[in-house]
Write a protein that holds these residues in place. Structure first.
Motif: not given
Ligand code: SF4
Length: 250
Positions: A87, A130, A134, A137-138, A141-142, A220, A222-223, A238
């Motif tokens: 990601t 994110h 989020p 973003c997911c 990126r996923k 990830c 940040p999460c 999250w």
């Molecule tokens: Fe973005 Fe990864 Fe967080 Fe999903 S888990 S919101 S892809 S940084």
């Protein structure tokens, strides 16, 4: 190792009322039957069935939290494709685990990257998407990269376990992935954390070093945070938000 920057796949045609091609309808029926027949089978038996049924049209996805399913699959299908979603937000330990898996295991690691780099995404959507959205973003990126990266396969395996969270309690060992129109294999769905730990210890399977540093589930950076005593394994993902899944398994 192969790195694939994902792009829009060609649409598949269908003349059926349910929108599936004949091949997809056959795969769906196969998945539903196998889900019943293999419910009590062991993880190696489930993976051997997948290897014998799909051959090179079968892959394993791995978050590089550990290499348990990749290890199991490599015994059933040496050189099996192991698909990893990069990601752009992973911990260095996760990238290191990916590299170690590629170096020491009989697998072919395929790294999928999103269409946009983090910098390109920041330029279009603003920084730290994110934190603000989020789910989007997911998705960027996923979810989308995996959909695009899985197009060449008929079946994919995951490391989902029923004991990880309430949202995963009904995971079949083999099921139909309606969104991607693939057979989805979860060979360790019935395993517990103790089963995973025992397999890792017995076979010396690679694990992400963060699992020894208070993280019970690694996503990830940040999460993801460390889990507190008594929390379920995915409580550190999250944290503080209603979001519990990235959308890959919905
Ligand atoms: Fe973005 Fe990864 Fe967080 Fe999903 S888990 S919101 S892809 S940084």
């Amino acid at each position: 190792m192969t790195t694939v920057r994902t792009a829009t796949p060609e649409a598949s045609g269908s003349g059926r009322e349910d929108g599936l091609t004949e091949r997809e309808a056959e795969l769906k029926a196969l998945a539903e039957r196998a889900g019943r027949d293999l419910e009590d089978a062991s993880a190696p038996e489930i993976l051997q069935w997948a290897a014998d049924t799909f051959g090179k049209e079968f892959c394993v996805t791995s978050s590089m939290e550990d290499a348990v399913v990749a290890h199991l699959a490599s015994r059933a299908l040496p050189g099996v494709d192991v698909v990893f979603l990069d990601t752009g937000y992973h911990f260095p330990e996760t990238i290191g685990t990916r590299d170690a898996v590629e170096a020491v295991m009989d697998v072919n690691v395929i790294t999928l990257t999103p269409r946009q780099t983090v910098a390109e995404q920041d330029a279009e959507y603003g920084p730290r998407l994110h934190d603000r959205d989020p789910d989007l973003c997911c998705a960027l990126r996923k979810v989308r990269p995996l959909e695009e990266g899985l197009t060449k396969y008929a079946a994919w395996a995951t490391g989902l376990r029923r004991d990880e969270s309430p949202t995963r309690a009904g995971t079949p060992v083999v099921g139909w992935d309606a969104r991607r129109r693939k057979v989805k294999v979860s060979p360790i769905a019935r395993w517990t954390q103790d089963d995973v730990d025992a397999y890792v210890a017995e076979h010396g399977v690679l694990t992400n070093p963060l699992l020894m540093d208070g993280y019970a589930s690694v996503g990830c950076a940040p999460c993801t945070r460390r889990v507190l005593e008594g929390e379920d394994a995915r409580a550190g993902r999250w944290a503080g938000r209603a979001k519990t899944e990235c959308g890959l398994h919905g």
